[in-house]
Write an enzyme that holds these catalytic residues in place. Structure first.
Site, PDB file in Angstrom:
ATOM      1  N   GLU A 198      -1.999 -24.513  -6.362  1.00 43.01           N
ATOM      2  CA  GLU A 198      -2.224 -25.956  -6.590  1.00 43.01           C
ATOM      3  C   GLU A 198      -3.240 -26.183  -7.701  1.00 43.01           C
ATOM      4  O   GLU A 198      -3.641 -27.315  -7.977  1.00 43.01           O
ATOM      5  CB  GLU A 198      -2.711 -26.624  -5.283  1.00 43.01           C
ATOM      6  CG  GLU A 198      -1.748 -26.487  -4.114  1.00 43.01           C
ATOM      7  CD  GLU A 198      -0.310 -26.883  -4.524  1.00 43.01           C
ATOM      8  OE1 GLU A 198       0.594 -26.049  -4.318  1.00 43.01           O
ATOM      9  OE2 GLU A 198      -0.135 -27.987  -5.080  1.00 43.01           O
TER      10      GLU A 198
ATOM     11  N   ARG B 287       0.027 -20.738 -35.844  1.00 38.40           N
ATOM     12  CA  ARG B 287       0.730 -21.051 -37.086  1.00 38.40           C
ATOM     13  C   ARG B 287      -0.181 -21.691 -38.135  1.00 38.40           C
ATOM     14  O   ARG B 287       0.132 -21.711 -39.322  1.00 38.40           O
ATOM     15  CB  ARG B 287       1.924 -21.968 -36.804  1.00 38.40           C
ATOM     16  CG  ARG B 287       2.927 -21.340 -35.834  1.00 38.40           C
ATOM     17  CD  ARG B 287       4.043 -22.305 -35.464  1.00 38.40           C
ATOM     18  NE  ARG B 287       5.013 -22.420 -36.543  1.00 38.40           N
ATOM     19  CZ  ARG B 287       5.056 -23.425 -37.399  1.00 38.40           C
ATOM     20  NH1 ARG B 287       4.202 -24.419 -37.283  1.00 38.40           N
ATOM     21  NH2 ARG B 287       5.970 -23.465 -38.350  1.00 38.40           N
TER      22      ARG B 287
HETATM   23  C1  4FV Z   1       0.756 -27.140 -16.831  1.00 39.01           C
HETATM   24  C2  4FV Z   1       1.307 -28.103 -17.689  1.00 39.01           C
HETATM   25  C3  4FV Z   1       1.205 -26.881 -15.452  1.00 39.01           C
HETATM   26  C4  4FV Z   1       0.208 -26.799 -12.338  1.00 39.01           C
HETATM   27  C5  4FV Z   1       0.019 -26.083 -11.047  1.00 39.01           C
HETATM   28  C6  4FV Z   1       0.112 -24.493 -12.833  1.00 39.01           C
HETATM   29  C7  4FV Z   1       0.737 -25.767 -13.292  1.00 39.01           C
HETATM   30  C8  4FV Z   1      -0.028 -24.625 -11.350  1.00 39.01           C
HETATM   31  N1  4FV Z   1      -0.231 -26.529 -17.472  1.00 39.01           N
HETATM   32  N2  4FV Z   1       0.617 -28.029 -18.880  1.00 39.01           N
HETATM   33  N3  4FV Z   1       2.333 -28.956 -17.472  1.00 39.01           N
HETATM   34  N4  4FV Z   1       0.401 -26.066 -14.701  1.00 39.01           N
HETATM   35  O1  4FV Z   1       2.247 -27.379 -15.005  1.00 39.01           O
HETATM   36  O2  4FV Z   1      -0.290 -27.077 -18.700  1.00 39.01           O
HETATM   37  O3  4FV Z   1      -1.277 -24.121 -10.959  1.00 39.01           O
END
Ligand code: 4FV
Length: 258
Positions: free
Chosen positions: A117, A155
């Site tokens: 989470e 990049r």
């Molecule tokens: C996420 C995003 C993302 C959330 C719960 C990892 C997840 C789990 N990170 N941009 N969209 N992270 O979904 O950067 O821990």
């Protein structure tokens, strides 16, 4: 300018191949980019190497514990106090080309990849400099987001793209979508390359490309057009395009959505 990237993750092997191929692989060979993964589990002190625990207040899933993250970040900071700590999270600021360019000026990035989470709030309060999201969707972990960020930022490092190329010319440069690209054959099943591109008339080619970039942006991403700083010539081309789209729509309804 070379860049160092430390990645804090529970799955360091995820980074083995994606960052070793093609342009990024060469950038690492050329020493322009230095990437190191640190397994957060290696910063636990208990024999079971526990990195997560149940959320206080109840609720589904698990939360990454603050202590191993704190030790991992402090180990990096002990080598370089000015390392810039980024947490990838859906709650972060939207990642875009402009942010990629800005991050490319920093010599040392540390990317904290969440799992479950997410991480304990105190890890964010006490150690994170910037929170970034690659999009409004939920991934199983921050690792893929970290790879996306590394690719887009790299990049901009001089020498990473071929000598004649700079990331400054790309899509989203002054926030227009890229114009259509063609290569051989001239005729594919009756579909021909636009004549102007075969003309060698570079002035006409750049007008055609500008018009097509404006057309594509106005059809697919009018939000980008709104924030693009258009020249007088661009505004004239935009009028032309909107006219032709209007006529087109009157004639046969909305453009086919790709
Ligand atoms: C996420 C995003 C993302 C959330 C719960 C990892 C997840 C789990 N990170 N941009 N969209 N992270 O979904 O950067 O821990």
């Amino acid at each position: 300018m070379r860049m160092k990237v430390d990645i804090l993750t529970l799955f360091p092997n995820m980074f083995s191949s994606p960052l070793r191929e093609s342009i990024l692989g060469k950038a690492i060979e050329k020493g322009l980019l230095q990437i190191q993964t640190l397994n957060v589990r290696d910063f636990t002190l208990d024999k079971h190497q526990v990195v997560d625990d149940a959320p206080y207040g109840g609720g589904q899933g698990m939360v990454m514990k603050v202590e191993p993250i704190a030790r991992a970040i402090e180990s990096v900071k002990s080598q370089n106090r000015s390392a810039w700590i980024i947490y990838l999270t859906p709650q972060g600021k939207p990642f875009d080309q402009d942010l990629a360019r800005r991050l490319s000026t920093r010599p040392h990035l540390v990317l904290l990849c969440g799992r479950y989470e997410g991480v304990d709030e105190r890890a964010r309060d006490l150690f994170v400099d910037e929170e970034i999201s690659i999009g409004d969707y939920v991934l199983t972990g921050g690792e893929l987001a970290a790879m996306v960020l590394i690719d887009a930022v790299s990049r901009f490092i001089p020498g990473v793209l071929g000598s004649d190329r700079s990331a400054e010319e790309d899509s989203f440069f002054n926030s227009l979508l890229e114009y259509p690209q063609y290569t051989r054959p001239v005729d594919f099943r009756g579909s021909r390359v636009p004549e102007v591109l075969l003309s060698g008339n570079h002035a006409a080619i750049s007008v055609w490309r500008r018009r097509e970039a404006i057309r594509r942006t106005s059809l697919r991403r009018p939000d980008l057009l709104a924030k693009a700083n258009l020249t007088e010539e661009d505004k004239r081309l935009l009028e032309e395009v909107l006219q032709s789209i209007g006529d087109h729509r009157t004639r046969n309804g909305d453009e086919r959505q790709k």
